[in-house]
Design a protein around this motif. Structure first.
Motif, PDB file in Angstrom:
ATOM      1  N   ILE A   1       0.984  -1.078  -0.056  1.00 45.47           N
ATOM      2  CA  ILE A   1       0.178  -0.198   0.093  1.00 45.47           C
ATOM      3  C   ILE A   1       0.889   1.258  -0.028  1.00 45.47           C
ATOM      4  O   ILE A   1       0.609   2.186  -0.651  1.00 45.47           O
ATOM      5  N   GLY A   2       2.028   1.262   0.755  1.00 46.72           N
ATOM      6  CA  GLY A   2       2.952   2.281   0.978  1.00 46.72           C
ATOM      7  C   GLY A   2       3.672   2.807  -0.583  1.00 46.72           C
ATOM      8  O   GLY A   2       3.493   3.749  -0.984  1.00 46.72           O
ATOM      9  N   ARG A   3       3.714   1.664  -1.260  1.00 46.36           N
ATOM     10  CA  ARG A   3       4.162   1.661  -2.569  1.00 46.36           C
ATOM     11  C   ARG A   3       3.204   2.110  -3.534  1.00 46.36           C
ATOM     12  O   ARG A   3       3.827   3.044  -4.242  1.00 46.36           O
ATOM     13  N   GLY A   4       2.028   1.792  -3.398  1.00 45.79           N
ATOM     14  CA  GLY A   4       0.977   2.291  -4.032  1.00 45.79           C
ATOM     15  C   GLY A   4       0.821   4.008  -3.699  1.00 45.79           C
ATOM     16  O   GLY A   4       0.626   4.742  -4.799  1.00 45.79           O
ATOM     17  N   LEU A   5       1.220   4.377  -2.474  1.00 44.26           N
ATOM     18  CA  LEU A   5       0.665   5.841  -2.014  1.00 44.26           C
ATOM     19  C   LEU A   5       1.932   6.654  -2.798  1.00 44.26           C
ATOM     20  O   LEU A   5       1.810   7.663  -3.025  1.00 44.26           O
ATOM     21  N   MET A   6       2.963   6.103  -2.949  1.00 43.27           N
ATOM     22  CA  MET A   6       4.178   6.650  -3.612  1.00 43.27           C
ATOM     23  C   MET A   6       3.839   7.004  -5.112  1.00 43.27           C
ATOM     24  O   MET A   6       4.573   7.985  -5.417  1.00 43.27           O
ATOM     25  N   GLY A   7       2.788   6.379  -5.515  1.00 44.31           N
ATOM     26  CA  GLY A   7       2.479   6.802  -7.073  1.00 44.31           C
ATOM     27  C   GLY A   7       1.620   7.931  -7.166  1.00 44.31           C
ATOM     28  O   GLY A   7       1.104   8.267  -8.080  1.00 44.31           O
ATOM     29  N   GLU A   8       1.317   8.673  -5.913  1.00 43.38           N
ATOM     30  CA  GLU A   8       0.413   9.821  -6.058  1.00 43.38           C
ATOM     31  C   GLU A   8      -0.982   9.407  -6.545  1.00 43.38           C
ATOM     32  O   GLU A   8      -1.258   9.957  -7.573  1.00 43.38           O
ATOM     33  N   PRO A   9      -1.624   8.360  -6.022  1.00 42.38           N
ATOM     34  CA  PRO A   9      -2.925   8.052  -6.578  1.00 42.38           C
ATOM     35  C   PRO A   9      -3.905   9.094  -6.560  1.00 42.38           C
ATOM     36  O   PRO A   9      -4.008   9.802  -5.388  1.00 42.38           O
ATOM     37  N   LYS A  10      -4.785   9.090  -7.443  1.00 39.04           N
ATOM     38  CA  LYS A  10      -6.032   9.972  -7.529  1.00 39.04           C
ATOM     39  C   LYS A  10      -7.286   9.004  -6.839  1.00 39.04           C
ATOM     40  O   LYS A  10      -8.049   9.452  -6.704  1.00 39.04           O
ATOM     41  N   LEU A  11      -6.963   7.794  -7.639  1.00 42.39           N
ATOM     42  CA  LEU A  11      -7.826   6.610  -6.916  1.00 42.39           C
ATOM     43  C   LEU A  11      -7.021   5.480  -6.639  1.00 42.39           C
ATOM     44  O   LEU A  11      -6.255   5.131  -7.447  1.00 42.39           O
TER      45      LEU A  11
END
Lengths: 289, 233
Positions: free
Chosen positions: B144-154
């Protein structure tokens, strides 16, 4: 019996030849580690590099070591587009496909070289080919000292690229987790091609280091790559430090067996080691699995 | 935010998604529920551009992303945290996080890292540890942290509770609520029906590649059809 000086000298010279072997193995093991295929075109591409160095000397008057500066980017580009435009699309994502395509490529390249340059052996004449550098009581072959230095620097640079740059981290990520890599936005096809390009660029450097003291003919690369395969297995498939240490070790083994068994039997030691590794430590010295 | 219309996809001769329509709005947690093999993972793979779709439409944040590459989808800010985590086991925690921001400018990395570390302080303590040596729960946090690093809009979360102990599942759902409260829309793809319905604002129930039941999560919880099919009540 030989004097200790002669034995030591042979071993050190072997170590230095091993460094160039290591460079060839480094490219092979990198491609294996990331694309999970054994690149059968590696030998043919080494031969291409050696011819390019030879052409640089023969037609442009470049010193083989200077030629490395031009041949390396050229081989990098050749490697990138070979993977991107030929190997990748032709294999349709199947590992067996890639294997066959690289084998086919090696045959095509070898025969193109044969058509273009015929089967004559070509050499480059330099003033330093037989030069020696004295180190205490030892006399070291000058091209081999340069070979060792350049190989070690190249391995160090490769390590920096793989560990300190984004593309390097992406290469290591794709090696183990392709889907995860796609999902963070890494273009896997590009990373494959970059890996192939880096592996091929290592061959360009190796070609430049070999040319002052070796000859090139359309089949020269195959002999070196056979040794490189042994190193990759000895060091552990896909392991970068394994390729480096394995290469140095194989160089020493070859030198020792040439010294004690005679020049023409030098490679016996290499394949003896190969069989022993397969029997007792099939994962290699640094193998993960 | 995300609008999927009549989406069809499959493998070879088998159609897995058979005309699926759903949407996720700003600030919502939308649960996509269903048992194994109804097409949840295929849906996620199609959305993230790693599996081609056959027909339909996908719009994200005003942009048509039907048939777009994984890289385009990530750059657009649709980030998928996959089932089974798919972290890079041979890389350190820090390197995993850095690669999460692969498509974002390097200048933003420091602040994004600080943000992730404030959500997952445990990751900060162990930046140099190899990701493959972490426990399942920690790996899920890293994913999830790795996902957040991608600056998610969704953020699409595929089975975030899978294989976690009940205590960790609780922690995971609290975390998802917290991310949502910070304004991040989330599409939660789960088999864990009860807890997902408690968390989500709306839900879709998939069966055989299409949506069979959808609506307000609180109402769905009491839907007799759903209770019969999924909860055995």
């Amino acid at each position: 019996m030989y004097s200790p000086t002669i034995i030591l000298e042979a071993l050190v010279n072997g170590l230095m030849l091993g460094a160039v072997y290591a460079l060839i193995a480094l490219g092979l093991t990198l491609i294996y580690g990331v694309l999970h295929i054994v690149n059968f075109a590696h030998g043919a591409l080494l031969t291409v590099s050696m011819y390019l160095v030879w052409i640089g000397c023969e037609y442009f008057g470049l010193d083989p070591y200077v030629a490395i500066l031009f041949v390396t980017p050229a081989m990098f580009a050749i490697g990138y587009f070979l993977q991107r435009l030929v190997i990748g699309p032709a294999s349709r994502g199947s590992d067996n496909g890639i294997l066959l395509v690289t084998l086919g490529l090696s045959i095509v390249i070898q025969n193109l070289l044969l058509a273009g340059f015929n089967s004559d052996t070509r050499t480059i004449v330099t003033d330093y080919a037989f030069g020696v550098i004295p180190l205490g009581p030892l006399l070291l072959s000058q091209p081999r000292v340069i070979g060792l230095a350049v190989s070690v620097v190249t391995a160090g640079l490769l390590w920096l690229v793989l560990n300190r740059t984004d593309i390097g981290k992406a290469i290591r990520a794709v090696a183990k987790e392709k889907l995860g890599a796609s999902l963070v936005g890494i273009d896997v096809a590009h990373v494959y091609a970059m890996t192939f390009a880096i592996g091929t660029a290592c061959l360009a450097i190796a070609g430049g280091l070999l040319m002052p003291s070796f000859y090139v003919s359309p089949t020269t690369g195959a002999a070196f790559v056979l040794v490189a395969f042994t190193i990759v297995v000895l060091g552990g498939m896909g392991s970068i430090p394994g390729a480096l240490i394995g290469g140095l070790l194989i160089g020493v083994v070859e030198a020792a067996s040439s010294l004690f068994l005679g020049d023409s039997l030098g490679q016996i030691g290499i394949f003896l080691i190969f069989i022993l590794v397969l029997l007792f430590k099939p994962t290699g010295l640094f193998g993960a699995r | 935010m995300l609008e999927i219309t009549d989406l069809r996809a499959g493998y070879g001769g088998t159609e897995v998604l058979r005309g699926l329509t759903l949407s996720v709005g700003k600030g919502e947690i939308v649960a996509v529920l269903g048992s194994n093999g109804v097409g949840k993972t295929t849906l996620n793979k199609v959305l993230s551009g790693v599996q081609p779709a056959r027909s339909g439409a996908i719009r994200f944040n005003g942009q048509d992303i039907f048939g777009a590459s994984a890289k385009t989808v990530v750059s657009a800010g649709l980030i998928h945290v996959p089932e089974g985590r798919k972290i890079f086991p041979n890389l350190t925690i820090l390197e995993n996080l850095e690669l999460g921001g692969y498509c974002r400018p390097k200048s933003a990395r420091r602040t994004n890292l600080d943000k992730v570390f404030s959500i997952f302080p445990r990751l900060k303590e162990r930046t140099t540890q190899l990701a493959g040596t972490m426990s399942g729960g920690e790996q899920q946090m890293l994913a999830i942290g790795r996902g957040l690093m991608g600056e998610p809009k969704l953020l699409i979360l595929d089975e975030p509770s899978l294989g976690l102990s009940p205590l960790l599942v609780e922690e995971m759902f609290t975390l998802i609520r917290r991310l949502s409260d910070d304004g991040l829309p989330i599409m939660l793809v789960e088999q864990n029906v009860v807890q997902s319905l408690e968390l989500a604002s709306r839900a879709y129930i998939l069966e055989n590649g299409t949506v069979t039941i959808s609506g307000d999560a609180a109402k769905l919880k009491d839907d007799p059809e759903l209770r019969r099919a999924y909860l055995g009540l």
